[in-house]
Design an enzyme around this catalytic site. Sequence first.
Site, PDB file in Angstrom:
ATOM      1  N   GLU A  15      11.202   3.015   8.635  1.00 15.50           N
ATOM      2  CA  GLU A  15      12.282   2.389   7.850  1.00 15.50           C
ATOM      3  C   GLU A  15      12.848   3.295   6.752  1.00 15.50           C
ATOM      4  O   GLU A  15      13.960   3.086   6.271  1.00 15.50           O
ATOM      5  CB  GLU A  15      11.794   1.080   7.201  1.00 15.50           C
ATOM      6  CG  GLU A  15      10.786   1.257   6.087  1.00 15.50           C
ATOM      7  CD  GLU A  15      10.343  -0.078   5.458  1.00 15.50           C
ATOM      8  OE1 GLU A  15       9.938  -0.982   6.205  1.00 15.50           O
ATOM      9  OE2 GLU A  15      10.411  -0.185   4.226  1.00 15.50           O
ATOM     10  N   ASP A  42      10.019  -7.599   8.923  1.00 12.28           N
ATOM     11  CA  ASP A  42      10.783  -7.277   7.709  1.00 12.28           C
ATOM     12  C   ASP A  42      10.532  -5.825   7.318  1.00 12.28           C
ATOM     13  O   ASP A  42      11.124  -5.320   6.372  1.00 12.28           O
ATOM     14  CB  ASP A  42      10.346  -8.216   6.570  1.00 12.28           C
ATOM     15  CG  ASP A  42      11.163  -8.006   5.304  1.00 12.28           C
ATOM     16  OD1 ASP A  42      12.406  -8.070   5.416  1.00 12.28           O
ATOM     17  OD2 ASP A  42      10.583  -7.778   4.228  1.00 12.28           O
ATOM     18  N   HIS A  77      13.479  -5.234   4.947  1.00 12.84           N
ATOM     19  CA  HIS A  77      12.541  -5.232   3.803  1.00 12.84           C
ATOM     20  C   HIS A  77      13.086  -6.063   2.642  1.00 12.84           C
ATOM     21  O   HIS A  77      13.212  -5.579   1.513  1.00 12.84           O
ATOM     22  CB  HIS A  77      12.244  -3.793   3.349  1.00 12.84           C
ATOM     23  CG  HIS A  77      10.874  -3.648   2.755  1.00 12.84           C
ATOM     24  ND1 HIS A  77      10.021  -2.621   3.052  1.00 12.84           N
ATOM     25  CD2 HIS A  77      10.196  -4.436   1.875  1.00 12.84           C
ATOM     26  CE1 HIS A  77       8.894  -2.753   2.381  1.00 12.84           C
ATOM     27  NE2 HIS A  77       8.980  -3.868   1.659  1.00 12.84           N
ATOM     28  N   GLN A  78      13.433  -7.298   2.952  1.00  7.87           N
ATOM     29  CA  GLN A  78      14.008  -8.172   1.920  1.00  7.87           C
ATOM     30  C   GLN A  78      13.103  -9.327   1.535  1.00  7.87           C
ATOM     31  O   GLN A  78      13.495 -10.186   0.742  1.00  7.87           O
ATOM     32  CB  GLN A  78      15.367  -8.727   2.398  1.00  7.87           C
ATOM     33  CG  GLN A  78      15.259  -9.777   3.511  1.00  7.87           C
ATOM     34  CD  GLN A  78      16.580 -10.467   3.798  1.00  7.87           C
ATOM     35  OE1 GLN A  78      17.423  -9.907   4.467  1.00  7.87           O
ATOM     36  NE2 GLN A  78      16.755 -11.691   3.320  1.00  7.87           N
ATOM     37  N   ALA A  79      11.863  -9.337   2.089  1.00  9.68           N
ATOM     38  CA  ALA A  79      10.997 -10.490   1.832  1.00  9.68           C
ATOM     39  C   ALA A  79      10.745 -10.705   0.344  1.00  9.68           C
ATOM     40  O   ALA A  79      10.592 -11.828  -0.125  1.00  9.68           O
ATOM     41  CB  ALA A  79       9.671 -10.321   2.576  1.00  9.68           C
ATOM     42  N   PHE A  80      10.740  -9.612  -0.418  1.00 10.12           N
ATOM     43  CA  PHE A  80      10.451  -9.720  -1.866  1.00 10.12           C
ATOM     44  C   PHE A  80      11.675 -10.195  -2.651  1.00 10.12           C
ATOM     45  O   PHE A  80      11.560 -10.532  -3.824  1.00 10.12           O
ATOM     46  CB  PHE A  80      10.035  -8.341  -2.412  1.00 10.12           C
ATOM     47  CG  PHE A  80      11.208  -7.394  -2.525  1.00 10.12           C
ATOM     48  CD1 PHE A  80      11.695  -6.739  -1.424  1.00 10.12           C
ATOM     49  CD2 PHE A  80      11.853  -7.211  -3.741  1.00 10.12           C
ATOM     50  CE1 PHE A  80      12.787  -5.893  -1.509  1.00 10.12           C
ATOM     51  CE2 PHE A  80      12.957  -6.367  -3.848  1.00 10.12           C
ATOM     52  CZ  PHE A  80      13.425  -5.709  -2.717  1.00 10.12           C
ATOM     53  N   ARG A  85       3.661  -4.027   6.139  1.00  8.44           N
ATOM     54  CA  ARG A  85       4.103  -2.626   6.192  1.00  8.44           C
ATOM     55  C   ARG A  85       4.304  -2.251   7.660  1.00  8.44           C
ATOM     56  O   ARG A  85       3.498  -2.624   8.523  1.00  8.44           O
ATOM     57  CB  ARG A  85       3.056  -1.691   5.580  1.00  8.44           C
ATOM     58  CG  ARG A  85       3.032  -1.656   4.058  1.00  8.44           C
ATOM     59  CD  ARG A  85       4.296  -1.043   3.436  1.00  8.44           C
ATOM     60  NE  ARG A  85       4.277  -1.070   1.984  1.00  8.44           N
ATOM     61  CZ  ARG A  85       4.833  -2.010   1.222  1.00  8.44           C
ATOM     62  NH1 ARG A  85       5.490  -3.017   1.779  1.00  8.44           N
ATOM     63  NH2 ARG A  85       4.780  -1.933  -0.095  1.00  8.44           N
ATOM     64  N   ILE A 102      -0.428 -12.890  -0.871  1.00  7.98           N
ATOM     65  CA  ILE A 102       0.640 -13.324   0.050  1.00  7.98           C
ATOM     66  C   ILE A 102       0.054 -14.117   1.222  1.00  7.98           C
ATOM     67  O   ILE A 102       0.575 -15.170   1.591  1.00  7.98           O
ATOM     68  CB  ILE A 102       1.458 -12.109   0.539  1.00  7.98           C
ATOM     69  CG1 ILE A 102       2.172 -11.447  -0.651  1.00  7.98           C
ATOM     70  CG2 ILE A 102       2.474 -12.518   1.607  1.00  7.98           C
ATOM     71  CD1 ILE A 102       2.834 -10.110  -0.353  1.00  7.98           C
TER      72      ILE A 102
END
Length: 331
Positions: free
Chosen positions: A263, A258, A295-298, A234, A155
């Site tokens: 979370e 993110d 946590h939507q980057a993926f 993270r 990444i």
Amino acid sequence: MKVAFFSTKSYDRESFQNHLQDFGHQISFLDVQLDSRTVSLAEGHEVICSFVNDHIQKGILDKMAKLGIKLIALRCAGYNQVDIKAAKELGIKVVRVPAYSPEAVAEHAFALILTLSRKTHKAYNRVRENNFSLEGLTGVNIHGKTVGVIGTGAIGRAFCRIAKGFGCKILAHDVVENEEMKRIGVTYLPLKEVFAQSQIISLHCPLTPETKHLINAETLSFMQKGVALINTSRGGLIDTKAVIKSLKTKKIGFLGIDVYEQEEHIFFQNLSEEILQDEQISRLMTFPNVLITGHQAFLTKEALEQIALTTLKNITDFEEGKPLINEVVIS
Ligand code: NAD
């Protein structure tokens, strides 16, 4: 194989069902998160498939072993949520999806940077209320900025390539230096130097005991006034309390995250009718220069497809006794 699939969302179901026929596994899609109470739902299955916030500690692993679980197939890259040592002792293998679409996460990190640097999050709301004033919307260019990248794995490297395209000077820190990155002009420096020289810092290293709270009061003190901080890696990499303090003093110019340390009980759910009990994320949301995504980057079509294919292949390799190329092993 019979797979108990925890923390299922509609997009998981869709991407896995698209390829199930090709692999022949039987999946029970469960909406619940995996914990000490729900693990019993895995009875009658051989494999558990879980995601980032399914914490798999010793007690849960003991229960899994009793249920006859042989494999944990993580449908994510990070594995900090699993007690790998305890799994090994119980003879449970752990596989993951090391790189499904590094570009998905790197592009999201840049989306956070661009939104915050050009204040499009504010402009979007203004224009919807017929407010076309530009007051308070002055941004900053990304071109020519010094960007610090912590971790140049899959990444981090994708992120560096994008930053290069924007005309940034790129500094990096990693425990292993990458030759391709050096060739495109990335300069590796000690961590403190990267922190001190960068105007934008983006975190792309895993969460380990060494990297926990990498961003803390001390490391923040090395940074430039107005530094932009981006975390798509993270939540535990950041000491949120210290970051809130630095936002109040304007040491941090903007923050895009993110991921968030606490979370687990917040993200991936619709809590719009609830009273949020987490004081830190509530405080973060009050800052106009903080952008939080859940946590939507993926979450791109391309990444979901790759996650499904790799996870199903990992399970097939295990079933057929082939080498597990994506096994998580600790020394
Ligand atoms: P990777 O394993 O390819 O790269 C990680 C890099 O970090 C490696 O080059 C490694 O050497 C480096 N590193 C390890 N310890 C370090 C340290 N102490 N200091 C500096 N560098 C260190 O992993 P990746 O695929 O690039 O993913 C990076 C992280 O992104 C994952 O660990 C995961 O936590 C996170 N992630 C987040 C999302 C999301 O949706 N937000 C999706 C995928 C991955």
